[in-house]
Each structure stands twice: as structure tokens, then as C-alpha cells.
Design an enzyme around this catalytic site. Structure first.
Site, PDB file in Angstrom:
ATOM      1  N   SER B 294      39.190  36.043  40.613  1.00  0.00           N
ATOM      2  CA  SER B 294      38.401  36.366  39.425  1.00  0.00           C
ATOM      3  C   SER B 294      39.261  36.796  38.246  1.00  0.00           C
ATOM      4  O   SER B 294      40.232  37.526  38.374  1.00  0.00           O
ATOM      5  CB  SER B 294      37.424  37.491  39.740  1.00  0.00           C
ATOM      6  OG  SER B 294      36.890  37.986  38.527  1.00  0.00           O
ATOM      7  N   ARG B 340      41.092  31.891  28.717  1.00  0.00           N
ATOM      8  CA  ARG B 340      41.660  31.137  29.831  1.00  0.00           C
ATOM      9  C   ARG B 340      42.624  30.038  29.403  1.00  0.00           C
ATOM     10  O   ARG B 340      43.636  29.819  30.056  1.00  0.00           O
ATOM     11  CB  ARG B 340      40.522  30.520  30.639  1.00  0.00           C
ATOM     12  CG  ARG B 340      39.708  31.594  31.291  1.00  0.00           C
ATOM     13  CD  ARG B 340      38.483  31.079  31.957  1.00  0.00           C
ATOM     14  NE  ARG B 340      37.840  32.200  32.621  1.00  0.00           N
ATOM     15  CZ  ARG B 340      36.727  32.119  33.325  1.00  0.00           C
ATOM     16  NH1 ARG B 340      36.116  30.955  33.446  1.00  0.00           N
ATOM     17  NH2 ARG B 340      36.226  33.174  33.892  1.00  0.00           N
ATOM     18  N   GLU B 435      25.968  23.399  33.720  1.00  0.00           N
ATOM     19  CA  GLU B 435      27.275  22.776  33.517  1.00  0.00           C
ATOM     20  C   GLU B 435      27.166  21.264  33.313  1.00  0.00           C
ATOM     21  O   GLU B 435      28.066  20.648  32.748  1.00  0.00           O
ATOM     22  CB  GLU B 435      28.197  23.081  34.718  1.00  0.00           C
ATOM     23  CG  GLU B 435      29.654  22.673  34.487  1.00  0.00           C
ATOM     24  CD  GLU B 435      30.577  22.979  35.665  1.00  0.00           C
ATOM     25  OE1 GLU B 435      30.128  23.611  36.632  1.00  0.00           O
ATOM     26  OE2 GLU B 435      31.754  22.587  35.607  1.00  0.00           O
TER      27      GLU B 435
END
Lengths: 248, 646
Positions: B294, B340, B435
Site C-alpha cells: 500500500s 505515483r 475502472e
């Protein structure tokens, strides 16, 4: 390393099955148990044999799809481990490993190591929820939940529905699965209004689905990859007694 | 730009989003969308494919509204959809921490985080609805982490300077999915939803231009059946498994979306792949998937590599002065919590410099030594214990005693089927949520925003927009003898027969692995013009070999996992080519798309708003070149700026 695998092969639900032996070379200690089976299946396919069917999906220990009774133990020898998180470093060169499906009346075999666990969904449908239609919720802080209760509810809610408890139980009981849901929802204030109807509905469905009763053997808790304890079954029994006696 | 691989079609626009003040658009649309009265809803059938956060919440909510819902999933139970593996958390603009959060700030962070390649209207709606999602989940009994006073706890995630992430230990996705699954089971018991597990959608039925049903295969018996309805909702997740190694579950695939694409649904921004920075590095050729740790770990873990390359010492033997905490050094204001894409590229850069750690030098340290000293081991254990255990199980190393090794891996796909503000694709009656659509994340997805989008679409958006379409229904009843239904059935059976008849010498997985290597090498974290051209050629050759040399054992009339995978890999080939073409045509770097030719002097991604501020929506070219339709992106509220986290 080199392994001898003895695997339950069964063409479909109506055909008798049997253990079949395979030799597998070049198993790496870094492989997961399922990756080891992938390697076997690549080999079988190349040799024109039918690969071994088994259930798996996330391979991160959380979806609950993987199963397998390995050397007599659901999910294999390690405590608190799903099969996908079991690695071959726990085995030695030359080992023989027995691989079988979950065995329980309520989980009929579909093919090889794949069984039908739909009975679990039916137990949830029989009351394993809180009726909160979309859009009706008050602000999340409208109802406070003591941290200890939230943590205990979470611990029970960690059940992944894999069915190892049923496979481990000499009675084929689904009590640990059912009790983890009863405990989770019974420990939060939102779950109180349906607490009694929930437990009665779920227990009825559990029995109708062909699961056996609980005789406190405790094998379920030993096999549980999420370390759900027998205390949830105590909670289930208390709730059930209260519910059927009409006490509040 | 090279037109060798595609042709240019007409521009498109999203005509469903209201104009006017952004914070009123969603309420305006809800008011303007036509309603269906409760008595008429019973006459309307909706097919929902998928049971993840988006699919389960949508099916349950539509069932509650009174529609007749048929729900499908390929797993043995709807509870096993891959949403269950999401660890970290879900964002909501509750401002429970008094740290300056608001709907506008969540909106702002998400548009910026997506590198200005998302629609403002959609993102604002997501931020608005986020507040309701938490309320809904709490009401369902989701055991979110709590403070001692009984209130909900929060933590922060990459790309944000506020604590707005709600979590349930490291298993938030599981708990949210169980909430939605239980709501779904409740509707199944009530008879409003009919569930079909172990069924895979293999074709979309289109009649007179409208989506009217699906053809599915019963994965146990092999039986092919047809299901017809008034509308179809795809909630079938992402396509990251095109890379073979990814954090996706093994079953995740693109087939449902791809069948729809081949029937005219536009596929938008296929090359936007999120690479997640904190995954466990690859250990060998046998590896079947990658496991994510995570992102929340970066709240307390510090990322570093040795200052000099070739440093073979154990982590503990490398003194402080010889460590490079490169994220804290380069990005002082966000530090280890940069988004990210930034963290992933930074890790790749230090490994490319030869400073990576672990076998093969493809890894960086994620170190908890400071946190353990500051908070005590118990506190770290309480926060992250299950993640640490998981790491140890996979690697055989104890992360309390030595730092974890992490490396970026394919995680989430921001591309997907094009949808308008109502979440309707370019095929009338075909809706796409979660998604599987492209709409809310832009070129990069911030942490804890995928769970938010899945549940936003399923609980609140789709149930309020699909009625506008269904108000025209019920549509004319169809029989299975209708020509279009029969041709869809025929397409399924002939594809299965073809795959079974090739009887070549290579397994399905060997093709998939090779395709994955091509994609990771040339369409992964860094892309170049030459590399993408090469990839397209390699993919075409490999695809040709697949269709002449794949070996699929067994028959179609049984549980046949090789056959299931073969059908999916066949679709991955076509998708892979489109991903490369999309990456090739987008001569800019943004979010999850880094073109080496487009970078600043200090190696940061360089966007080109002048030429590429659009959604690339690709139309299937009937086997020849795909057709590019551009949807211009307009930014009225968050002006595109250089995305800096320094």
C-alpha cells in the site's frame, strides 16, 4: 528442487476422481505454491495432457478464491496463510506433496481441485447484511463507534470466505464463516436493528445448505488464513439463543 | 505525427454535462435527466457485467430502485472481484481533520494529479459524491478505522497535503467490496437481482444501433447463453494484465470492453497506464504476478538508495551520510508522498543510474527504521502489520529488521471505454462504470481515488443517469431468433472453435508472457518513438503466431481454464497494438505516459497542452487502421500549470 505431487483428478461432478502422481523438476524456492502448479500445467499442456483445474485470482491472499487441501491441511502447513501466499521455500528437495480439493457436502467438486462454494453466498443473502438502501445514510459521524468495537468488528470482517474452515471441520460446518459475519455486523451500532433476524436467517440457510453442526472441535480456527478465532462462534451462539428465545 | 498507423476522424464532444457553475452541474443534470416511475421500472431490464465496487454497488442500487437486474461475474462469487485487493483507502472531502480540505480542494488535487487530462465536470461530481460514499459505507457497517472518541480516523495519500483518506486497516477495498456485495446479496434475496457467477461475457448484442444484451459462457458447463435487456452496464475493470506481470488479479482482462469496442464503442486514452511505485520486485521467470504494498506505507516509510552505484553492503551497514533519500531531496514539500507517477519514475531513474538495490539492481529501499524509533514497533505494527507480514511471506525477509525492497509495477489503467457525463458509451444503451471507463482520473490516478470512483459511479452516478435512457424503454421485445442475436452467438462459437482447432505447440501463457515483456519494455514506464514502432511490429508478428501456433487443450463443453485464458489473450493482442499506437501519437509526457522525447532539463515529464489537451477516443477500424476522434478538454476552474510537487 524436485517434487513428487499427488493430485486429485476428477473430470467433473458426476465422475469418480482419483489421486494421480506427477514428478516436477526445477521448482524454485521463491515460487508460490500456485506458481508451482502453473509450471506443472505448462508442462502437462506441452505433453498433451489435461492441465489441473484450480481456483485462484488475486494471488495476494485476500480474494479467497484459492483453496487446496495440502498434505491434509487446508491452504497447507503454514499458519494464517492462503495457498497463494504459501511459498515453496517451505518444502525440501524430494518431498512428496498431496493436493486435494475442499471436501464437504455443501461444497460439491466441479472439476479436479475446483469446488462450488455458492452456499456461502446464500448464507449472506439470508441476512448477512445491514439494510441501508443507497442514499439513505446519515452523516458518517452521526453515530460514534468505540475504537475497540470498530477494531473487533474489523477483525471478524477480515474473513475472506475461502471455506478453509469448512474443509478443516470434521462435520463440514460453515459456522466460523457465518459467525464472523454475525460478529462483524453485531459489533457495530448500525447492525443492531436486524441482529436477531439476521442470525436466525443465516443459521437456517446454513443448515439447509448441507453444512454440519459445530461440536467445538476448533479445527476451523486453526485452518483460518485470517486467524478468526472461536470467540465469534461464541458470539453467534449467544445471539442465536437470544434471538430464538425472543430476549433482547 | 505518423499517420501510418491510424486515420483521423471527426472531433467529438461530451454533450451531456451541463454548462454553468461547476458546483451546480451535477444537481442540474440530476434534475434534467428524465425519470422512470416506480411501476414502470419493473418492466425494464438492465444487465450489469462485473461485481467489483462499481458493478456490485450499481446492481444493488438499480435493484433497490426496482429495475430487473441480471448480474454476471466470472469468479465463483461476486465477493471475489479484484476491488477486494485494494489496500490503502478511499478519499472523501469531509474535512473531518480541519486541515483545510473541501470539495473544491479534492477536485483541484484530482485534476492536477491527473495531469490535466480529465474532465473538470466529471471530477467535480466525483468530489461532491465522495462525501455521500463514506456515509453510505458506514451505514452498511463497513468497519473503518476509528479514533478513541469513536470518530472516523484518516490518513494521507500521495498527491495530497491533507488527510482525507478513510481506511480499514490495510484492507479497505475488501471491506468496501463486502459492503457492496452484501447490499447485492440482499437484492438477490429480494428477487430484484438475478446473479450469474462463473459466467464470462464474450459478446455484446447490438440491435438497431442499441446495446440490447450479452452472450455469455458458463465457465463450468461451457454452455453459451444469451441474455437480453433494455440496457447493458459494463463494470469489468481494467486491462493492466496486458503486461502479464501486474498487480491485477489473474482473471482481470479486457474482453468485455474489447467486444464493445469492436462494435463501435470508442476506447479512450488506452496508453495511460498507472505504474505503482511500491510493489515487491520480481524474483524470477516463474513469477505470475506482482504484489503491491500500500501507498500508505510512504506516510511513515522513507525511500532511499545508496549514494554511489555498486554499493553491495547490507542496508544497515550503509551510514546515513551515504544514503540518498531522493524523494525528500528532489521534492521537499511532498517528500515521500509525491504522486505515483513521480515516485515511480524517480525509482526507475536511480536504478538506471546503477544505484538500485537487491537482485538485479531493480529495487529501492522503503525503510521503517526511523518510524520504529519514533513511534515504537507496536505502533508501526498496529498501522501496517498485515502489510509487513505479507512482505515477509513473499520475500522471506523481515521488514522490521531490514528495509523493504520495492520497485514500480503496472497497477491501474486510466484508459478505458469512452463515456459521456451520463457514463454512456458511444453505443446507445451501453454504460461503462468504474475502472472500465476512462473519465475521472486523467493521465494519472491519485491514491485512494479508484475506490472512490468505483463506488461513486455505482451507487450515485449511474442510478441517476441511466433512467434518462431507460425513459424511452421498454424497447421492443427481442427473440433469440433475431438476426443480430444469432450473429453475436455465432461469433462466440466460431471464435471458440477456432481457438480449439489450432492445436499448435505453444501454450497460451507463453504467448502472454512474451506479449507482456514487449509491452513493459516499449510501452511501460518510458516510451520512445523507435521503441513503440518496434513494439507494434513485434506484437503483429506474435499475434500471427498465436493464431497459427497456440495450443488449447480440452473442449469447449467443460470447465476449461486454458480456453478462458486463450480468448482473453487474443483480445490483449489487439488492445496492445492500440495502446502502442495511442502512445506513439501522443508526443508529450503526462501522468502515466512518459515519452522520452518530451522532458524538461531536469528530467521531469513535459506536457504539451497546446497540441494534446484532448481525450484520444479510438474507433475500431474494422481490422484496418483505427480512427482517432479527439475530445477537447476545457479547463475553466483549474488552469493547467506545470505540475510541481517540489
Amino acid at each position: 528442487m524436485k517434487l513428487k505431487l499427488r493430485i486429485w483428478r476428477q473430470a467433473d461432478a458426476d465422475t469418480d476422481g482419483a489421486m494421480v502422481s506427477y514428478i516436477l523438476d526445477d521448482v524454485s524456492p521463491d515460487m508460490s505454491f500456485l506458481e508451482m502448479l502453473d509450471v506443472l500445467n505448462e508442462k502437462l499442456t506441452g505433453e498433451g495432457e489435461d492441465p489441473v483445474a484450480f481456483d485462484h485470482d488475486c494471488r495476494e491472499g485476500i480474494c479467497g478464491a484459492c483453496s487446496l487441501v495440502i498434505d491434509g491441511q487446508p491452504h497447507g502447513p503454514n499458519a494464517a496463510t492462503t495457498t497463494c501466499q504459501l511459498h515453496m521455500r517451505h518444502y525440501a528437495d524430494g518431498d512428496t506433496i498431496d493436493i486435494e480439493p475442499w471436501r464437504a457436502k455443501a461444497f460439491p467438486v466441479i472439476k479436479d481441485l475446483v469446488v462450488d462454494r455458492e452456499a456461502f453466498d446464500k448464507i449472506i443473502a439470508a441476512g448477512g447484511y445491514i439494510s441501508a438502501p443507497t442514499g439513505t445514510a446519515p452523516d458518517a459521524h452521526a453515530q460514534l463507534v468505540p475504537k475497540a468495537d470498530a477494531d473487533a468488528a474489523f477483525a471478524a470482517a477480515a474473513c475472506i470466505g475461502c471455506g478453509a474452515c469448512v474443509a478443516a471441520c470434521p462435520n463440514g460446518s460453515g459456522m466460523l464463516f457465518m459467525a464472523s459475519k454475525v460478529a462483524h455486523l453485531g459489533l457495530v451500532p448500525q447492525g443492531q436493528p436486524e441482529r436477531h433476524t439476521r442470525v436466525i436467517g443465516m443459521v437456517q440457510e446454513h443448515d439447509e445448505a448441507g453444512f454440519g453442526g459445530c461440536t467445538n472441535t476448533g479445527e476451523c480456527a486453526v485452518a483460518c488464513p485470517k486467524e478468526i478465532g472461536l470467540d465469534v462462534i461464541g458470539q453467534l451462539n449467544r445471539d442465536f439463543r437470544k434471538a430464538v428465545s425472543g430476549r433482547r | 505525427m505518423s499517420f501510418e498507423y491510424y486515420t483521423l476522424g471527426e472531433d467529438i464532444a461530451d454533450d451531456k454535462a451541463p454548462t454553468g457553475p461547476i458546483n451546480e452541474r451535477w444537481s442540474q443534470r440530476r434534475f434534467s435527466a428524465r425519470l422512470v416511475n416506480p411501476a414502470n421500472r419493473r418492466k425494464l431490464g438492465v444487465i450489469v457485467v462485473g461485481t467489483g465496487l462499481a458493478g456490485a454497488s450499481a446492481a444493488a442500487s438499480l435493484g433497490e430502485l426496482g429495475y430487473r437486474v441480471e448480474n454476471f461475474c466470472f469468479q465463483d462469487s461476486p465477493r471475489r472481484a479484484h476491488s477486494i485487493a485494494a489496500q490503502g483507502g478511499i478519499n472523501a472531502a469531509k474535512n473531518y481533520r480541519n486541515d483545510g480540505d473541501s470539495i473544491h480542494r479534492l477536485f483541484y488535487d484530482t485534476v492536477k494529479g491527473g495531469d490535466f487530462r480529465a474532465r473538470e465536470s466529471n471530477v467535480h461530481r466525483l468530489a461532491e459524491v465522495s462525501v455521500q460514499i463514506i456515509d453510505q459505507c458506514v451505514a452498511q457497517g463497513v468497519p473503518f478505522a476509528r479514533e478513541y472518541g469513536g470518530m472516523l480516523d484518516n490518513r494521507s495519500f500521495g498527491g495530497a497535503q491533507v488527510s482525507r483518506t478513510f481506511y480499514a486497516r490495510g484492507q479497505t477495498g475488501q471491506q468496501l467490496l463486502l459492503g457492496a456485495y452484501q447490499a447485492l446479496e440482499r437484492q438477490i434475496a429480494a428477487g430484484t437481482v438475478n446473479q450469474h457467477s462463473r459466467h464470462e461475457m464474450l459478446e455484446l448484442v447490438i440491435v438497431e444501433g442499441k446495446a440490447r444484451g450479452v452472450i455469455v459462457r458458463d465457465l463450468v458447463s461451457g454452455e453459451i447463453t444469451t441474455h437480453l435487456a433494455d440496457a447493458v452496464v459494463l463494470a469489468t475493470g481494467g486491462y493492466g494484465n496486458v503486461f502479464f506481470l501486474s498487480t491485477n488479479a489473474k482473471g482481470c482482462n479486457v474482453t468485455a470492453s474489447w467486444r464493445a469496442h469492436r462494435h463501435g464503442a470508442y476506447f479512450a486514452n488506452p496508453c495511460y497506464t498507472q505504474i505503482h511505485p511500491t510493489c515487491i520486485p520480481v524474483s524470477g521467470d516463474h513469477q505470475s504476478k506482482l504484489t503491491l504494498m500500500s501507498e500508505s506505507l510512504r506516510n511513515d516509510g522513507r525511500v532511499w538508495v545508496p549514494k554511489t552505484g555498486g554499493d553491495e553492503r547490507a542496508a544497515a551497514d550503509i551510514p546515513e551520510s551515504e544514503r540518498d533519500y531522493y524523494l525528500e531531496r528532489i521534492y521537499p514539500s511532498f517528500g515521500n508522498l509525491v504522486p505515483r507517477d513521480i515516485a515511480s519514475r524517480a525509482a526507475k531513474n536511480v536504478c538506471d543510474e546503477g544505484r538500485g538495490v537487491g537482485p538485479g539492481g531493480l529495487g529501492v529501499y522503503l525503510d521503517f527504521a526511523d518510524a520504529i524509533e519514533r513511534l515504537g514497533r507496536e505502533a508501526v505494527e498496529a498501522k501496517y502489520g498485515n502489510l509487513f507480514d505479507m512482505y515477509e511471506r513473499i520475500t522471506g525477509e523481515n521488514p522490521y529488521e531490514q528495509p523493504m525492497r520495492i520497485y514500480p509495477a503496472v497497477h491501474y489503467t486510466m484508459g478505458g471505454l469512452w463515456v459521456d457525463y451520463d457514463l454512456q458509451s458511444s453505443i446507445p444503451g451501453l454504460f461503462v462504470i468504474g475502472e472500465a471507463n476512462f473519465s475521472d482520473h486523467g493521465a494519472n490516478r491519485l491514491g485512494a481515488s479508484a475506490l472512490m470512483q468505483g463506488l461513486a459511479d455505482g451507487y450515485f452516478v449511474l442510478p441517476n443517469t441511466i433512467n434518462d435512457y431507460l425513459a424511452d424503454g421498454p424497447f421492443e421485445a427481442l427473440g433469440e431468433d433475431h438476426e443480430d442475436v444469432k450473429s453475436a452467438q455465432q461469433a462466440v462459437t466460431s471464435r471458440i472453435e477456432k481457438l480449439l482447432s489450432i492445436n499448435g505447440s505453444r501454450t497460451v501463457d507463453s504467448f502472454h508472457r512474451e506479449l507482456g515483456r514487449i509491452m513493459w519494455e516499449y510501452c511501460g514506464m518510458e516510451r520512445t518513438d523507435a521503441g513503440l514502432n518496434k513494439a507494434i511490429a513485434l506484437i503483429r508478428d506474435l499475434k500471427e503466431e498465436f493464431w497459427t501456433n497456440v495450443k488449447v487443450p480440452g473442449t469447449g463443453a467443460e470447465l476449461n481454464q486454458s480456453l478462458e485464458r486463450a480468448g482473453r489473450v487474443a483480445d490483449f493482442f489487439e488492445l496492445a497494438e492500440l495502446m502502442c499506437i495511442d502512445a506513439l501519437h501522443r508526443e508529450e509526457s503526462c501522468g502515466g505516459h512518459f515519452r522520452a522525447e518530451s522532458q524538461t532539463e531536469d528530467n521531469e515529464a513535459m506536457r504539451d497542452d497546446e497540441n494534446f489537451s484532448y481525450v484520444a477516443a479510438w474507433e475500431w477500424g474494422q481490422g484496418s487502421k483505427p480512427i482517432l476522434h479527439k475530445e477537447d478538454l476545457n479547463f475553466e476552474y483549474v488552469k493547467p500549470s506545470t505540475r510541481s510537487y517540489k
